[in-house]
Design an enzyme around this catalytic site. Structure first.
Site, short mmCIF file in Angstrom:
data_model
loop_
_atom_site.label_atom_id
_atom_site.label_comp_id
_atom_site.label_asym_id
_atom_site.label_seq_id
_atom_site.Cartn_x
_atom_site.Cartn_y
_atom_site.Cartn_z
N ARG A 1 59.45 13.44 112.98
CA ARG A 1 59.18 12.25 113.82
C ARG A 1 57.73 11.80 113.69
NH1 ARG A 1 63.18 13.01 113.04
NH2 ARG A 1 64.96 13.61 114.29
N SER B 1 66.19 9.66 122.79
CA SER B 1 65.54 10.88 123.29
C SER B 1 64.15 10.54 123.79
CB SER B 1 65.42 11.93 122.18
OG SER B 1 66.71 12.33 121.80
N GLU C 1 58.49 11.16 122.82
CA GLU C 1 58.90 10.57 121.54
C GLU C 1 58.88 9.04 121.69
OE1 GLU C 1 62.27 12.38 119.57
OE2 GLU C 1 62.82 10.47 118.66
C1 LIG Z 1 70.64 5.23 121.57
C2 LIG Z 1 69.47 5.65 120.70
C3 LIG Z 1 69.61 6.71 119.81
C4 LIG Z 1 68.52 7.09 118.99
N1 LIG Z 1 68.71 8.14 118.12
C5 LIG Z 1 67.68 8.50 117.31
C6 LIG Z 1 67.83 9.57 116.38
O1 LIG Z 1 68.89 10.18 116.24
N2 LIG Z 1 66.77 9.89 115.60
C7 LIG Z 1 65.59 9.22 115.67
O2 LIG Z 1 64.65 9.56 114.92
N3 LIG Z 1 65.40 8.22 116.56
C8 LIG Z 1 66.41 7.83 117.37
N4 LIG Z 1 66.22 6.82 118.27
C9 LIG Z 1 64.90 6.18 118.42
C10 LIG Z 1 64.72 4.90 117.56
O3 LIG Z 1 65.96 4.30 117.29
C11 LIG Z 1 64.02 5.20 116.24
O4 LIG Z 1 62.76 5.75 116.48
C12 LIG Z 1 63.87 3.93 115.38
O5 LIG Z 1 63.62 4.31 114.05
C13 LIG Z 1 62.79 2.98 115.86
O6 LIG Z 1 62.83 1.80 115.05
P1 LIG Z 1 62.50 0.37 115.66
O7 LIG Z 1 62.54 -0.61 114.55
O8 LIG Z 1 63.36 0.07 116.83
O9 LIG Z 1 60.99 0.58 116.12
P2 LIG Z 1 60.28 -0.07 117.41
O10 LIG Z 1 60.81 0.59 118.62
O11 LIG Z 1 60.31 -1.54 117.34
O12 LIG Z 1 58.77 0.41 117.17
C14 LIG Z 1 58.44 1.79 117.23
C15 LIG Z 1 57.08 1.97 116.56
O13 LIG Z 1 57.21 1.68 115.17
C16 LIG Z 1 56.24 0.72 114.78
N5 LIG Z 1 56.81 -0.11 113.72
C17 LIG Z 1 58.00 -0.77 113.72
N6 LIG Z 1 58.18 -1.43 112.57
C18 LIG Z 1 57.07 -1.20 111.82
C19 LIG Z 1 56.63 -1.62 110.55
N7 LIG Z 1 57.35 -2.45 109.77
N8 LIG Z 1 55.41 -1.19 110.10
C20 LIG Z 1 54.66 -0.36 110.86
N9 LIG Z 1 55.00 0.05 112.08
C21 LIG Z 1 56.19 -0.36 112.56
C22 LIG Z 1 55.96 -0.09 116.04
O14 LIG Z 1 54.69 -0.74 115.96
C23 LIG Z 1 56.01 1.00 117.09
O15 LIG Z 1 54.77 1.66 117.14
C24 LIG Z 1 67.28 6.41 119.08
C25 LIG Z 1 67.16 5.33 119.98
C26 LIG Z 1 68.23 4.95 120.77
C27 LIG Z 1 68.08 3.77 121.69
#
Ligand SMILES: Cc1cc2nc3c(=O)[nH]c(=O)nc-3n(C[C@H](O)[C@H](O)[C@H](O)COP(=O)(O)OP(=O)(O)OC[C@H]3O[C@@H](n4cnc5c(N)ncnc54)[C@H](O)[C@@H]3O)c2cc1C
Length: 329
Positions: free
Chosen positions: A177, A229, A314
């Site tokens: 992570r 999480s 996280e």
């Molecule tokens: C129901 C549920 C289940 C989940 N299960 C998992 C799991 O099994 N495993 C897991 O690892 N995570 C899980 N997550 C957490 C989440 O989905 C992941 O961390 C996901 O990869 C975040 O991506 P996002 O585009 O939504 O990022 P965001 O929430 O939009 O942003 C998170 C961070 O990433 C940065 N970011 C986003 N895009 C970029 C980019 N292009 N360049 C640089 N920085 C960037 C943002 O600035 C921010 O700091 C879960 C979430 C939910 C709601």
């Protein structure tokens, strides 16, 4: 007569046009459905637009936050003072077993595109919400696998949009992570991911299986808003007798400690610990960020008291943290 000094909004609008929104509620852009307004909001559909937005913000002296799918975020009730740029760059091209992916591409949508072309590898991640860029930022994964292991290289820009460069996967220091981007901010524009030839029928089966497992164990975020999480699993050097490790890793799941502390069902206002998983906080109605932080604080304190260990968040926090006793934030 001295020239009138253009307002920040005028300067941003000149660069970004009508796509620039003011006072956009961020709860509409997070899976937690929590968060006050961003002063300004812009969805960038191409890497050029994204770089233009970063440069415009720098020129106007406005803080920037880069948003993907908003699935790993808790946004302050007061919102964000600055420009939120949503990465909506979702162009995908395939060349043999390599995919060139715009980092705003929805992760699950990309996994479906791979399946349809008979390209296997990322099925394990089916159901992780958010964008490919967000997944790379936090090296998203599950079942002991992560996206970093499939990455060949990424193209990113500096937060001011001044320099665009391509770096091999090793540069990003992908770990559990974690990536170098958490310490050295860069905005990911696109990436090359390595897949392998597979059987679309088998990929379909595996994707459905993973989605079904999530339907059983996790909240459906479109119905029960959540950011997944809340705390990271424990570091590999932290062990306890009889612990069941999270699948594919040697880490004790934070959920086990939280369960042992009776956290399931705890509630502050509309922020509630999910009944089927002690490490997931759901928004059971109109939860505020303040309520979530208060609930998370109680969960952390219980674990600290019982196990002497400090859980690490996280879920990321955006905006100003409320002062203790400040009911407005
Ligand atoms: C129901 C549920 C289940 C989940 N299960 C998992 C799991 O099994 N495993 C897991 O690892 N995570 C899980 N997550 C957490 C989440 O989905 C992941 O961390 C996901 O990869 C975040 O991506 P996002 O585009 O939504 O990022 P965001 O929430 O939009 O942003 C998170 C961070 O990433 C940065 N970011 C986003 N895009 C970029 C980019 N292009 N360049 C640089 N920085 C960037 C943002 O600035 C921010 O700091 C879960 C979430 C939910 C709601």
């Amino acid at each position: 007569m001295p020239q009138r000094i253009a307002t920040i909004e005028e300067r941003l609008r000149k660069a970004l046009g009508d796509g620039l929104l003011a006072q956009e509620p961020l709860r509409l852009h997070t899976t937690f459905r929590i968060g006050g307004p961003a002063d300004f909001f812009f969805a960038a559909r191409t890497p050029d637009h994204l770089v233009t937005a970063l440069r415009a913000a720098r020129a106007a002296g406005v803080p920037v936050f880069l948003l993907g799918g908003g699935s790993n975020l808790l946004v302050s009730d007061a919102g964000f003072r600055g420009l939120v740029i949503r990465n909506a760059c979702d162009a995908v091209e395939f060349e043999g077993t390599v995919a060139h992916v715009g980092c705003g591409t929805d992760f699950l949508d990309f996994i479906y595109q791979c399946r349809d072309r008979g390209l296997a590898g990322l099925e394990f991640a089916a159901g992780i919400p958010g964008s490919v860029g967000g997944a790379l930022f936090g090296n998203a994964g599950c079942y002991g696998q992560d996206i970093g292991s499939y990455t060949i290289e990424c193209t990113h820009t500096t937060p001011d949009g001044a320099v665009v460069e391509t770096k091999p996967a090793a540069w990003y220091e992908f770990a559990y992570r974690d990536s170098r981007l958490k310490r050295e901010p860069r905005v990911l524009l696109s990436c090359l991911l390595q897949l392998r030839r597979g059987d679309p029928v088998e990929s379909r089966r595996e994707i459905e299986e993973k989605l079904e497992l999530r339907r059983i164990k996790h909240p459906q975020w479109r119905i029960e808003p959540t950011a997944g999480s809340y705390f990271k699993n424990l570091p590999p050097d932290w062990q306890m007798p009889d612990a069941k490790h999270s699948p594919g890793t040697h880490r004790v799941p934070a959920g086990q400690l939280l369960d042992a502390c009776g956290c399931r069902g705890l509630r502050v206002g509309d922020a509630m610990v999910f009944a089927k998983h002690a490490n997931i906080i759901v928004n059971a109605g109109h939860a505020t960020a303040r309520e979530v932080l208060q609930l998370a604080g109680t969960m952390k304190a219980r674990v600290r008291e019982k196990f002497g260990v400090e859980l690490e968040e996280e879920v990321m926090f955006l905006g100003e943290r409320p002062e203790p006793g400040d009911a407005s934030a």
